[in-house]
Design a protein around this motif. Structure first.
Motif, short mmCIF file in Angstrom:
data_model
loop_
_atom_site.label_atom_id
_atom_site.label_comp_id
_atom_site.label_asym_id
_atom_site.label_seq_id
_atom_site.Cartn_x
_atom_site.Cartn_y
_atom_site.Cartn_z
N VAL A 84 36.96 35.59 38.46
CA VAL A 84 36.30 36.53 37.47
C VAL A 84 37.14 37.67 37.27
O VAL A 84 37.34 38.05 35.77
CB VAL A 84 34.98 36.75 37.99
CG1 VAL A 84 34.20 37.88 36.89
CG2 VAL A 84 34.10 35.55 37.99
N ARG A 115 38.85 38.42 33.57
CA ARG A 115 38.27 39.55 32.81
C ARG A 115 39.71 40.24 32.12
O ARG A 115 39.69 40.58 30.97
CB ARG A 115 37.86 40.73 33.60
CG ARG A 115 37.25 41.81 32.77
CD ARG A 115 36.52 42.65 33.76
NE ARG A 115 35.22 42.33 34.33
CZ ARG A 115 35.05 41.90 35.36
NH1 ARG A 115 35.94 41.93 36.56
NH2 ARG A 115 34.04 41.43 35.90
N ASP A 121 40.03 30.84 34.96
CA ASP A 121 39.68 32.44 35.48
C ASP A 121 38.99 32.74 34.10
O ASP A 121 38.00 33.38 34.33
CB ASP A 121 40.93 33.07 35.53
CG ASP A 121 41.40 32.75 37.04
OD1 ASP A 121 41.00 31.94 37.55
OD2 ASP A 121 42.97 33.20 36.77
N SER A 168 35.76 31.34 33.91
CA SER A 168 34.61 31.54 35.25
C SER A 168 34.07 33.25 34.50
O SER A 168 33.02 33.59 35.05
CB SER A 168 35.53 31.92 36.37
OG SER A 168 35.32 30.75 36.83
N TYR A 169 35.07 34.07 34.29
CA TYR A 169 34.85 35.24 33.64
C TYR A 169 33.70 35.32 32.35
O TYR A 169 32.72 35.97 32.33
CB TYR A 169 35.91 36.13 33.11
CG TYR A 169 35.67 37.27 32.02
CD1 TYR A 169 34.65 38.43 32.91
CD2 TYR A 169 35.81 37.29 30.91
CE1 TYR A 169 34.37 39.37 32.03
CE2 TYR A 169 35.42 38.18 30.20
CZ TYR A 169 34.57 39.35 30.72
OH TYR A 169 34.29 40.66 29.92
N ARG A 171 30.21 34.60 33.81
CA ARG A 171 29.78 35.83 35.04
C ARG A 171 30.48 37.04 34.61
O ARG A 171 31.13 37.85 35.47
CB ARG A 171 29.92 35.42 36.31
CG ARG A 171 29.46 34.10 36.82
CD ARG A 171 30.33 33.61 38.20
NE ARG A 171 29.98 32.35 38.21
CZ ARG A 171 30.52 31.24 37.41
NH1 ARG A 171 31.70 31.39 36.96
NH2 ARG A 171 30.22 29.88 37.66
N SER A 173 30.05 40.16 36.82
CA SER A 173 30.29 39.95 38.31
C SER A 173 31.70 40.30 38.86
O SER A 173 32.51 40.71 37.93
CB SER A 173 30.29 38.57 38.65
OG SER A 173 30.48 38.07 39.88
N ASP A 225 34.98 39.11 41.98
CA ASP A 225 35.35 38.07 42.94
C ASP A 225 34.77 38.33 44.24
O ASP A 225 34.34 37.65 45.10
CB ASP A 225 36.80 37.85 42.93
CG ASP A 225 37.39 37.26 41.74
OD1 ASP A 225 36.46 36.44 40.75
OD2 ASP A 225 38.43 37.17 41.31
N ARG A 245 31.15 37.89 44.82
CA ARG A 245 30.77 36.60 44.73
C ARG A 245 31.20 36.11 46.04
O ARG A 245 30.72 35.21 46.60
CB ARG A 245 31.77 35.98 43.86
CG ARG A 245 31.18 36.07 42.19
CD ARG A 245 32.29 35.37 41.10
NE ARG A 245 32.25 34.02 41.32
CZ ARG A 245 33.34 33.62 40.94
NH1 ARG A 245 34.52 34.16 40.55
NH2 ARG A 245 33.42 32.22 41.23
#
Length: 160
Positions: free
Chosen positions: A15, A19, A72, A75-76, A79, A82, A84, A87
């Protein structure tokens, strides 16, 4: 890596890296993440990002992004609030190593470039810094390297 295997690995992305990649490669055209906008369709779905990059001339300039980069970003997108480290710690407490760690009574803290939590029942600190996961037992002065953040993210189940 084909599109099917890319989709299967989506939940393992970083994440934090996603980002940064989103801000540098996607934000200018897609804007900030909000519900019901096109990037949200790619949440945990890097194959969708790859499909959008290939045929569209406007996005073809992003073909340099690796499959790991797309993991990546996906995933960002899934979330955005959030990170890493949290998590990883949440997963380790609940599913990864609950018997060894127990539950931390402390929120994630920061010191000296480390993000960490203290686990009183195990009498140790679990931390991250610069993409590495480390452990420091009470009385120790040097953290022990446990591996990379990416290694642990890949052990997490989808949706974490």
């Amino acid at each position: 890596m084909n599109l099917a295997s890319l989709a299967a690995l989506a939940a393992t992305g970083s994440v934090d890296n996603g980002r940064q990649l989103y801000q540098s490669a996607c934000l200018q055209c897609h804007g900030a993440l909000r519900p019901n906008i096109s990037p949200m369709l790619a949440a945990d779905n890097p194959a969708r990002i790859r499909e959008a990059i290939n045929p569209l001339s406007l996005m073809s300039t992003l073909s340099y992004l690796s499959n790991e980069d797309l993991l990546d970003i996906a995933s960002y997108i899934a979330r955005p609030g959030s990170n890493d480290t949290d998590r990883l710690f949440d997963w380790a407490e609940q599913q990864g190593f609950p018997d060894a760690l127990g539950k931390s009574a402390n929120a994630t803290q920061e010191y000296g470039g480390y993000r960490y939590r203290y686990y009183p029942s195990a009498r140790l600190f679990l931390g991250t810094r610069n993409g590495e996961v480390v452990m420091l037992g009470e009385g120790s002065t040097v953290p022990a390297l446990l591996g990379t953040m990416r290694q642990y993210l890949r052990q997490m189940p989808p949706g974490r």
